[in-house]
Design an enzyme around this catalytic site. Structure first.
Site, mmCIF file in Angstrom:
data_model
loop_
_atom_site.group_PDB
_atom_site.id
_atom_site.type_symbol
_atom_site.label_atom_id
_atom_site.label_comp_id
_atom_site.label_asym_id
_atom_site.label_seq_id
_atom_site.Cartn_x
_atom_site.Cartn_y
_atom_site.Cartn_z
ATOM 1 N N ARG A 164 0.825 -1.223 0.000
ATOM 2 C CA ARG A 164 0.000 0.000 0.000
ATOM 3 C C ARG A 164 0.860 1.275 0.000
ATOM 4 O O ARG A 164 0.502 2.278 0.617
ATOM 5 C CB ARG A 164 -0.929 0.056 1.217
ATOM 6 C CG ARG A 164 -1.971 -1.024 1.270
ATOM 7 C CD ARG A 164 -3.021 -0.864 0.167
ATOM 8 N NE ARG A 164 -4.210 -1.608 0.495
ATOM 9 C CZ ARG A 164 -4.354 -2.907 0.264
ATOM 10 N NH1 ARG A 164 -3.416 -3.603 -0.317
ATOM 11 N NH2 ARG A 164 -5.482 -3.513 0.610
ATOM 12 N N SER A 235 -10.738 -0.734 4.043
ATOM 13 C CA SER A 235 -9.839 -0.872 5.192
ATOM 14 C C SER A 235 -9.444 0.512 5.692
ATOM 15 O O SER A 235 -8.935 1.317 4.921
ATOM 16 C CB SER A 235 -8.552 -1.579 4.791
ATOM 17 O OG SER A 235 -8.820 -2.807 4.172
ATOM 18 N N GLU A 331 -4.711 3.341 6.844
ATOM 19 C CA GLU A 331 -4.448 3.165 5.422
ATOM 20 C C GLU A 331 -5.098 4.319 4.681
ATOM 21 O O GLU A 331 -4.613 4.809 3.672
ATOM 22 C CB GLU A 331 -5.064 1.838 4.947
ATOM 23 C CG GLU A 331 -4.703 1.535 3.525
ATOM 24 C CD GLU A 331 -5.726 0.708 2.792
ATOM 25 O OE1 GLU A 331 -6.748 1.282 2.348
ATOM 26 O OE2 GLU A 331 -5.504 -0.491 2.652
HETATM 27 N N1 EPU Z 1 -10.115 -10.960 10.797
HETATM 28 C C1 EPU Z 1 -10.731 -11.033 12.010
HETATM 29 N N2 EPU Z 1 -11.649 -10.076 12.332
HETATM 30 C C2 EPU Z 1 -11.963 -9.076 11.483
HETATM 31 C C3 EPU Z 1 -11.320 -8.999 10.245
HETATM 32 C C4 EPU Z 1 -10.389 -9.958 9.897
HETATM 33 O O1 EPU Z 1 -10.488 -11.915 12.827
HETATM 34 O O2 EPU Z 1 -12.796 -8.262 11.845
HETATM 35 C C5 EPU Z 1 -9.156 -12.029 10.422
HETATM 36 C C6 EPU Z 1 -9.759 -12.939 9.363
HETATM 37 O O3 EPU Z 1 -10.456 -14.000 9.940
HETATM 38 C C7 EPU Z 1 -8.558 -13.439 8.602
HETATM 39 C C8 EPU Z 1 -7.584 -12.264 8.686
HETATM 40 O O4 EPU Z 1 -8.041 -11.448 9.765
HETATM 41 O O5 EPU Z 1 -7.954 -14.530 9.245
HETATM 42 C C9 EPU Z 1 -7.498 -11.479 7.388
HETATM 43 O O6 EPU Z 1 -8.794 -10.971 7.050
HETATM 44 P P1 EPU Z 1 -9.248 -10.688 5.512
HETATM 45 O O7 EPU Z 1 -8.983 -11.867 4.690
HETATM 46 O O8 EPU Z 1 -10.623 -10.121 5.567
HETATM 47 O O9 EPU Z 1 -8.223 -9.610 5.002
HETATM 48 P P2 EPU Z 1 -7.645 -8.296 5.693
HETATM 49 O O10 EPU Z 1 -6.208 -8.512 5.969
HETATM 50 O O11 EPU Z 1 -8.510 -7.890 6.816
HETATM 51 C C10 EPU Z 1 -6.856 -7.247 3.422
HETATM 52 C C11 EPU Z 1 -6.938 -5.925 2.704
HETATM 53 C C12 EPU Z 1 -8.317 -5.761 2.047
HETATM 54 C C13 EPU Z 1 -8.503 -6.892 1.057
HETATM 55 C C14 EPU Z 1 -8.380 -8.233 1.816
HETATM 56 C C15 EPU Z 1 -8.455 -9.424 0.894
HETATM 57 C C16 EPU Z 1 -5.470 -4.425 3.932
HETATM 58 C C17 EPU Z 1 -5.380 -3.246 4.840
HETATM 59 N N3 EPU Z 1 -6.705 -4.835 3.639
HETATM 60 O O12 EPU Z 1 -7.789 -7.217 4.489
HETATM 61 O O13 EPU Z 1 -8.330 -4.543 1.329
HETATM 62 O O14 EPU Z 1 -9.763 -6.810 0.416
HETATM 63 O O15 EPU Z 1 -7.097 -8.294 2.499
HETATM 64 O O16 EPU Z 1 -7.259 -9.548 0.181
HETATM 65 O O17 EPU Z 1 -4.443 -4.939 3.504
HETATM 66 C C18 EPU Z 1 -9.004 -2.249 1.307
HETATM 67 O O18 EPU Z 1 -7.807 -1.976 1.201
HETATM 68 O O19 EPU Z 1 -9.892 -1.355 1.346
HETATM 69 C C19 EPU Z 1 -9.383 -3.645 1.467
HETATM 70 C C20 EPU Z 1 -10.621 -3.985 1.716
#
Ligand code: EPU
Length: 335
Positions: A164, A235, A331
């Site tokens: 990012r 995010s 972010e």
């Molecule tokens: N998780 C939780 N609780 C939550 C959210 C997530 O326990 O409330 C856990 C999930 O269970 C999972 C892990 O955290 O084990 C990762 O969650 P997720 O797959 O939803 O991805 P993320 O890391 O929360 C990132 C990006 C998203 C993107 C997703 C999918 C960032 C800051 N965010 O989210 O990007 O869609 O991966 O690749 O890197 C955005 O930038 O606006 C965005 C939505």
């Protein structure tokens, strides 16, 4: 060029907070942009460039000029039997570009389906999702130098991409405006199915890019607020990257913590998990709340004020720091 005065930011930002900017200038060509940059009007304003407004949180009225690209085109630059290089104007809606690639059977952008925002911002923010970052398909970024009006292009390595992050958010901030971006896509099937819900597609016979897109859109719809109903910037925080030694201590305390390798003895942990596990799921201040289905998101439940959002994100940062000793960084771009 269109110049608007006292424009409601609610209409051009996905967080939908009540604030206004003094001027909004929308230009449709490099020439219009140059004329604007050279004008006395431009020189006497403070100014800032925006994209689709999907990553911007205005915490007050903006007493200056916002610039927005309406340069919208998609053109073929070069094509071989196996690959194509496309150039897209900075004002093209990112997901329209993804749809164009899928419709023409060009592989590489489909994992970035459903991300709000525009082509210009994709290259600034190095958008990423479902195991792919846009830097993997960017070939070069065309810009205008804000002080001279001259055009200049940067190769992908020159953009210094990281999670990012890019040179446009650092050394080049306020110096160059992205006018178009070139992407190289594959004409032969090439999927990235390493991330979560995409893994189960790996064995699907006759897998198509639309299968990947539909899985992603369904996953996003299940976790992220519908932008037409609930304001958010996706995010709100970056996933923190911490040293392995610090991660080991954290894992001892919280064995279930999800984590991903982030290179060079570093580990990335999901901010959403940290926030949820700190008991903040659904926590609200005024009209702003931690979105219960994805705690990485701050949602405007309809009547959030800029003050509510600021109080809430500071509260989240403080709570997470106290519990885990990890500092979260937004972010979103907070202005
Ligand atoms: N998780 C939780 N609780 C939550 C959210 C997530 O326990 O409330 C856990 C999930 O269970 C999972 C892990 O955290 O084990 C990762 O969650 P997720 O797959 O939803 O991805 P993320 O890391 O929360 C990132 C990006 C998203 C993107 C997703 C999918 C960032 C800051 N965010 O989210 O990007 O869609 O991966 O690749 O890197 C955005 O930038 O606006 C965005 C939505």
């Amino acid at each position: 060029m269109k110049l608007h005065e006292n424009f409601p930011l609610k209409e051009i930002t996905t967080m939908h907070l009540d604030a206004r900017c003094r001027y909004l200038a929308e230009y449709s060509s490099i020439d219009e942009l140059r004329t604007l940059l050279a004008s006395p009007f431009f020189k006497e304003q403070k100014s800032m460039h925006i994209g689709g407004g999907s990553n911007l949180v205005f915490t007050a009225d903006y007493d200056g000029l916002l610039l927005h690209s309406q340069i919208k085109f998609i053109a073929t630059v070069e094509e071989t039997d196996t690959a194509i290089r496309l150039e897209a104007g900075a004002g093209v809606v990112w997901d329209d570009f993804v749809k164009y690639c899928i419709a023409h059977n060009y592989y590489g952008a489909e994992n970035l389906s459903g991300i709000p925002g525009e082509v210009g911002a994709s290259a600034v923010q190095n958008i990423g999702s479902y195991g792919v970052e846009v830097q993997e398909i960017i070939s070069c970024v065309h810009c205008v130098d804000m002080s001279t009006g001259e055009t200049i292009s940067f190769s992908t390595p020159e953009c210094k991409y990281a999670y990012r992050d890019s040179i446009f958010k650092n050394e080049f901030a306020g110096r160059y405006i992205v006018t178009s971006v070139e992407y190289t896509l594959s004409k032969t099937p090439r999927f990235t199915l390493t991330y979560g819900p995409l893994k189960e597609l790996a064995d699907k016979p006759g897998l198509t890019m639309n299968d990947v897109r539909n899985t992603i859109i369904n996953t996003r719809n299940g976790k992220l607020p519908n932008p037409d109903e609930t304001g958010s910037v996706g995010s709100f925080f970056k996933n923190p990257i911490i040293p392995e030694s610090q991660f080991k201590d954290l894992q001892n305390a919280y064995p279930a913590i999800p984590h991903y390798p982030a290179g060079e003895g570093k580990i990335k942990v999901p901010a959403g998990w940290l926030i949820e596990n700190a008991g903040l799921k659904g926590f609200g201040i005024g009209g702003a709340c931690v979105y219960p289905k994805q705690c990485l998101v701050i949602a405007n439940m309809g009547n959030a004020t800029p003050t509510d959002v600021v109080a809430l994100y500071r509260h989240i940062i403080g709570t997470v720091a106290n519990k885990y000793g990890i500092e979260l960084h937004p972010e979103a771009n907070i202005i």
